[in-house]
Write an enzyme that holds these catalytic residues in place. Structure first.
Site, PDB file in Angstrom:
ATOM      1  CE  LYS A 141      -7.662  15.539 -15.129  1.00 62.23           C
ATOM      2  NZ  LYS A 141      -7.230  16.148 -13.893  1.00 62.23           N
ATOM      3  CG  ASP A 182      -6.379   4.532  -6.695  1.00 62.98           C
ATOM      4  OD1 ASP A 182      -7.393   4.162  -6.075  1.00 62.98           O
ATOM      5  OD2 ASP A 182      -5.333   4.912  -6.131  1.00 62.98           O
ATOM      6  CB  THR A 214     -11.813  -6.030  -1.686  1.00 62.85           C
ATOM      7  OG1 THR A 214     -12.613  -5.099  -2.398  1.00 62.85           O
ATOM      8  CG2 THR A 214     -11.274  -7.091  -2.623  1.00 62.85           C
ATOM      9  CD  GLU A 215     -11.322  -2.748   3.923  1.00 62.95           C
ATOM     10  OE1 GLU A 215     -10.405  -2.558   3.099  1.00 62.95           O
ATOM     11  OE2 GLU A 215     -11.124  -2.973   5.124  1.00 62.95           O
ATOM     12  CE1 TYR A 216     -11.831   1.568  -1.181  1.00 60.76           C
ATOM     13  CE2 TYR A 216     -12.675   2.434  -3.247  1.00 60.76           C
ATOM     14  CZ  TYR A 216     -12.017   2.626  -2.058  1.00 60.76           C
ATOM     15  OH  TYR A 216     -11.543   3.870  -1.731  1.00 60.76           O
ATOM     16  CD  GLU A 217     -15.627  -8.582  -4.398  1.00 55.59           C
ATOM     17  OE1 GLU A 217     -14.423  -8.626  -4.065  1.00 55.59           O
ATOM     18  OE2 GLU A 217     -16.238  -9.567  -4.848  1.00 55.59           O
ATOM     19  CD  GLU A 257      -2.547   1.698   0.289  1.00 55.22           C
ATOM     20  OE1 GLU A 257      -3.276   0.914  -0.329  1.00 55.22           O
ATOM     21  OE2 GLU A 257      -2.435   2.905  -0.029  1.00 55.22           O
TER      22      GLU A 257
END
Ligand code: SAM
Length: 221
Positions: free
Chosen positions: A121, A117, A192-195, A68
């Site tokens: 752009k 992430d 995962t947390e985001y999942e 991380e």
């Protein structure tokens, strides 16, 4: 990930026994750290560490390293390890751009990228973790039989990741555009947390498993 500065996190990380402090000195010697010759799997961009900790708990026969970039995020994983120490898991605070300085050729058996992430752009495309630039780094550190698993709910990032495979010389082994409704690929899925957050909002989760295409001589050497 929105970052809130966590006071003292840098200092706590510098003193934590769960964090490898000079990871470049461990290059080609990661097995010594764990004291066994078990396979090594890494998660890049582990966030607060839920996935990698669950994996380490489920698979004591595998060594894990969570990577991380930000102290204020990594500190959450360290706090969890202080409550429940897992002998087959260590953390590194580093930017994944340095991967080949930290891991030797063929030292890693599997790489996980979870909800990386998006860097929307165009000029930041090289920073995307499934980009061809990163795929070249992954190819170096993975064993010949090694592979990479990537999950995201970001459709644009997933489309980009798929386009990068051929130019980087990788092949698609498995794919789904709706992991949570794919019975086969959901077997042994670790959230995962985001999942959890994005799937509970109804977002379909995309996943692929890929491996680097190796020449015949490379495969047998
Ligand atoms: N994997 C976790 C999950 O699925 O819940 C966290 C996802 S979060 C959106 C992405 C994480 O990757 C962030 O914590 C970010 O700091 C980390 N990250 C992004 N680029 C990185 C890089 N180049 N090296 C190391 N970590 C990185």
């Amino acid at each position: 990930m929105r970052l809130r500065n966590v006071a003292g996190s840098r200092e706590a990380i510098a003193q934590s026994r769960f964090v490898v402090q000079n990871p470049k000195e461990r290059k080609n010697k990661w097995r010594e750290l764990f004291g066994n010759s078990n396979p090594l799997q890494i998660e890049i961009g582990m966030g607060k560490g839920r996935f990698i900790m669950d994996m380490a708990r489920l698979h004591p026969e595998i060594n894990y390293i969570g990577i991380e970039k930000f102290s204020s995020v990594l500190i959450r994983g360290i706090q969890k390890m202080e409550k429940e120490e897992l002998p087959n898991l260590y953390f590194i605070r580093m930017d994944a751009e340095e991967l080949t300085d930290v891991f030797g050729e063929g030292e890693v058996n599997k790489i996980y990228l979870n909800f990386s992430d998006p860097w929307p752009k165009d000029r930041h495309a090289k920073r995307r973790l499934p980009s061809r630039e990163f795929l070249n780094r992954y190819r170096t550190i993975l064993t010949k039989e090694g592979n990479l698993e990537f999950k995201t709910d970001n459709q644009d990032l997933f489309a980009f990741a798929l386009e990068e495979l051929e130019p980087a010389g990788w092949q698609l082994d498995k794919i789904t555009h709706d992991l949570h409704h794919d019975t086969k690929m959901m077997e042994e899925n670790v959230m995962t947390e985001y999942e959890e957050r994005f799937s509970s909002m109804g977002n379909p989760i995309c996943k692929y498993i890929i491996s680097a295409i190796r020449s015949g001589t490379e495969k047998n050497s």
